[in-house]
Design an enzyme around this catalytic site. Structure first.
Site, PDB file in Angstrom:
ATOM      1  N   TYR A 158      81.881  -8.690  -8.227  1.00  0.00           N
ATOM      2  CA  TYR A 158      82.156  -9.615  -9.329  1.00  0.00           C
ATOM      3  C   TYR A 158      81.054  -9.643 -10.373  1.00  0.00           C
ATOM      4  CZ  TYR A 158      86.243 -11.221  -6.935  1.00  0.00           C
ATOM      5  OH  TYR A 158      87.480 -11.267  -6.350  1.00  0.00           O
ATOM      6  N   LYS A 225      82.964  -6.323   6.007  1.00  0.00           N
ATOM      7  CA  LYS A 225      83.585  -5.017   6.255  1.00  0.00           C
ATOM      8  C   LYS A 225      82.434  -4.032   6.469  1.00  0.00           C
ATOM      9  CE  LYS A 225      87.129  -2.248   6.320  1.00  0.00           C
ATOM     10  NZ  LYS A 225      88.005  -2.205   7.496  1.00  0.00           N
ATOM     11  N   ASP A 279      89.436  -7.103   7.638  1.00  0.00           N
ATOM     12  CA  ASP A 279      90.873  -6.826   7.763  1.00  0.00           C
ATOM     13  C   ASP A 279      91.451  -7.483   9.019  1.00  0.00           C
ATOM     14  OD1 ASP A 279      89.059  -4.984   8.749  1.00  0.00           O
ATOM     15  OD2 ASP A 279      90.500  -3.357   8.887  1.00  0.00           O
ATOM     16  N   ASP A 303      87.330 -14.370  -1.943  1.00  0.00           N
ATOM     17  CA  ASP A 303      88.405 -14.571  -2.902  1.00  0.00           C
ATOM     18  C   ASP A 303      89.745 -14.324  -2.217  1.00  0.00           C
ATOM     19  OD1 ASP A 303      89.759 -14.956  -5.213  1.00  0.00           O
ATOM     20  OD2 ASP A 303      88.950 -13.240  -6.299  1.00  0.00           O
TER      21      ASP A 303
END
Ligand code: NAP
Length: 417
Positions: A158, A225, A279, A303
């Site tokens: 971002y 992740k 995930d 987000d």
């Protein structure tokens, strides 16, 4: 410029230093009504919050609200959507309840929401997601959903460090990567950079663990992740654990410790700190929501998971959120200005009331915050709801103001209970 804002003489600023809030008995809190349905929901939210404070503390505590202008109202009053006077007051008083503000897509003025976040250095996005009986959730056991997502607000993809595939900059970077590191990218490759800083990770981790302690939560899960992005997301995980074990050793236990030392059971009074791959978490918050409590996430993961978690309770229109830093905070609804409902006394004010509830928790006025939570839950239980919920509950809707009144009446009945 002459001032359009009057500061109450008997009010005092809330002092927030290093994330510690010192709230006087008559704190000054700024509010922005907001655009669109902001004019319907914000005044109702203020009445409801005031009622909660009165029921909880009698006349010993009172919020001294100060209206400041941003958006449409400010355009009318000052000829500017985000006037200097508002900016100066936010910089001075640092706690804001904010109605939704319009942000045009692809042009027009810059987001005032983002500007306020930056002024307050609000690096933590806090979004509680809790089910209320009566809402139409897609889950079989939605009552098991009670999470708070704490998302890093200032780092990661971002930061907007990216170039289009056909730019000079992308070509230069591709060439640099090839020359210096032997990394070859196709000529049609756009490039974005994912920065993750140790400082920013550790301050959000500190924030999340402190939040968990202050609010008596059970688990903090680091979402990452890191199996794929080892030096960004993987580092996020490592740095977060480092803070947990170095600064909060007496409060937390890791999963490994629970298994090795405590026979698989988290010892009484301790917070479990664990981590999960992003995930995997998207399926787990659906299949086993009860395992998730505080979720500590970097910007992008946060987000995504915020909206996914919101969907679990069936309606993101009832969620509140906050942007908080070490020296201030802005509290709001998750939804936007819903222009088609503006001025009609039909919008649901629950989101911004929940934002206010969260603000009271940061202020340390927990009894008032709990009253709001109980009143909203009870209102839905009694099927006293606005049209957005009434339409699928098959009941007569209340107007925005009437719903606010219903909440205040319920609070009266909760007095002393
Ligand atoms: P939105 O304002 O959240 O509205 C989308 C739909 O959600 C509405 O049409 C309505 O759905 C429902 N809804 C939202 N809030 C509701 C409430 N309180 N009561 C009843 N129904 C509600 O989203 P948007 O249309 O994408 O955005 C409109 C503007 O808001 C944009 O300018 C955007 O930039 C801004 N925005 C601001 C913020 C903020 O200030 N933090 C956040 C998000 C968006 P139904 O049609 O199903 O009844």
């Amino acid at each position: 410029m002459s001032s359009k804002v009057k500061i109450p003489e008997d009010g005092e600023p809330i002092v927030i230093q290093g994330g510690v809030w010192k709230t006087p008995n008559k704190p000054i809190v700024l509010y922005i009504e907001g655009d669109g349905i902001g004019h319907d929901i914000t005044p109702v939210a203020i009445e409801v919050i005031n009622k909660a404070v009165e029921v909880a503390y009698g006349s010993s505590r009172e919020i001294k609200w100060v209206r400041v202008y941003a958006g449409e109202d400010a355009e009318k009053e000052y000829g500017n959507r985000f006037p200097e006077e508002t900016q100066a007051l936010i910089t001075r008083y640092r706690v804001v309840l904010k109605g939704p503000l319009e942000t045009p897509i692809g042009g027009g003025w810059r987001s005032i929401n983002v500007a306020i976040r930056m002024m307050l250095d609000a690096y933590a996005n806090v979004r509680p997601v809790k089910y209320m009986p009566g809402l139409e959730s897609p889950l079989k056991h939605p009552e098991r959903v009670d999470m708070v997502i704490i998302r890093e607000n200032t780092d990661d993809l971002y930061r907007g460090i990216e170039w289009s595939w056909d730019s000079k900059e992308a070509a230069k970077l591709r060439e640099f990567l090839k020359r210096e590191f032997g990394v070859e990218l196709e000529d049609d490759t756009g490039i974005g950079i994912k920065p993750m800083s140790k400082f920013k990770t550790q301050r959000i981790a500190r924030f999340a663990i402190k939040f968990a302690i202050d609010n008596k939560r059970r688990v903090v899960t680091i979402m990452h992740k890191g199996n794929i992005m080892k030096y960004t997301e993987g580092a996020f995980r490592e740095w977060a654990y480092e803070v947990a074990l170095r600064e909060f050793r007496d409060y937390v236990v890791t999963e490994e410790e629970v298994n090795k030392l405590y026979g698989g059971k988290v010892p009484e009074g301790k917070i479990l700190i664990n981590d999960r791959i992003a995930d995997n978490m998207f399926q787990q918050i659906i299949t086993r929501p009860e395992n998730y409590d505080v979720i500590l996430a970097p910007n992008l993961n946060g987000d995504y998971i915020s909206d996914a978690a919101g969907a679990l309770i069936g309606d993101i229109g009832v969620l509140g959120g906050a942007n908080v830093g070490d020296t201030g905070g802005m509290f709001e609804a998750v939804h936007g200005t819903a222009p088609k409902y503006a001025g009609k006394n039909v919008a649901n004010p629950t989101g911004i009331i929940r934002g206010g509830e969260l603000m009271l928790r940061f202020m340390g006025w927990v009894e008032a915050a709990n009253l709001i939570d109980r009143a909203i839950t009870e209102a839905v239980n009694q099927k006293k709801v606005t049209q957005d919920l009434a339409r699928y509950m098959g009941v007569q809707p209340l107007g925005t103001r009437e719903f606010g009144k219903a909440l205040m009446e319920i609070m009266e009945t909760l007095k002393g209970k």
